[in-house]
Design a protein around this motif. Structure first.
Motif: not given
Length: 218
Positions: A33, A38, A60, A65, A185, A187
């Motif tokens: 990301f 996205l 994002i 995210f 979140d 990642d």
């Protein structure tokens, strides 16, 4: 050429082929990301497939995210990788569990048939501390091995059963229920794919060519 020498060459050729497979099988970055938008060639973003509303915030943000529900209610926001997972694939990622109250969970859905809560709290099950977790999924022909079990620890050995066999479509994301708020979140997604048939064919052809070349030198 002696039988022993022929056998040695075959073993050597096989070792080279296996070396190629090993390189192919190394985990590669799927998405971190780093782009401000996205990558829609890799992801869909979907609601909970049972029709629950999207979370208040998603998308994002600061290189992850981001998903967050601030007003307690039923919500669900999911990343869906545009990849059909087969036996032998692995998929791993970092989950930042930043906060929440009530019923909130980071989930895995499989083929819209099976759902598993991996990190969070749901009706008293789970209760992991806020923080960063590394999730790894290993796909089997019938089931998924996970380093995180369902919240109620009902699957000894970490094998999450699936109703249907591979290939698998998976949803990775968050859900809140009723009294729940949450901030999760995501990642650093890495994928370790099974070599494509074309790659296996090239390895086989390379092995045969090497074996033929050695034979011609005898």
């Amino acid at each position: 050429m002696s039988f022993k020498k022929t056998l040695t060459n075959i073993i050597f050729t096989g070792a080279l082929a296996l070396g190629g497979l090993s390189e192919q099988a190394k985990a590669t970055l799927y998405d971190d990301f780093s782009s401000p938008t996205l990558n829609t060639s890799k992801w869909d973003v979907r609601q909970d497939y049972e029709g629950w509303a999207f979370s208040d915030e998603y998308g994002i943000e600061n290189g992850v995210f981001h998903t967050q529900t601030n007003n307690a209610r039923d919500t669900g926001t999911f990343l869906v990788p545009k990849h059909q997972f087969v036996a032998g694939d692995t998929f791993e990622y970092d989950l930042n569990y930043n906060g929440g109250t009530g019923n909130r969970v980071s989930m895995l859905f499989v083929n819209k048939q099976n759902r598993y809560g991996l990190v969070g709290n749901w009706n008293g099950s789970g209760n992991q501390s806020f923080g960063t977790y590394h999730i790894k999924l290993e796909f089997l022909e019938n089931g998924i091995k996970s380093n995180f079990q369902d919240l109620d620890f009902s699957f000894p050995g970490g094998i999450l059963p699936t109703t249907s066999n591979a290939p698998y479509e998976i949803y990775i994301g968050m859900r809140t229920g009723g009294n729940g708020t949450a901030h999760f979140d995501y990642d650093n997604f890495y994928i370790n794919g099974v070599p494509e048939p074309a790659t296996l064919s090239l390895l086989a052809l390379g092995s045969l060519a090497l074996l033929k070349k050695r034979k011609n030198k005898i």
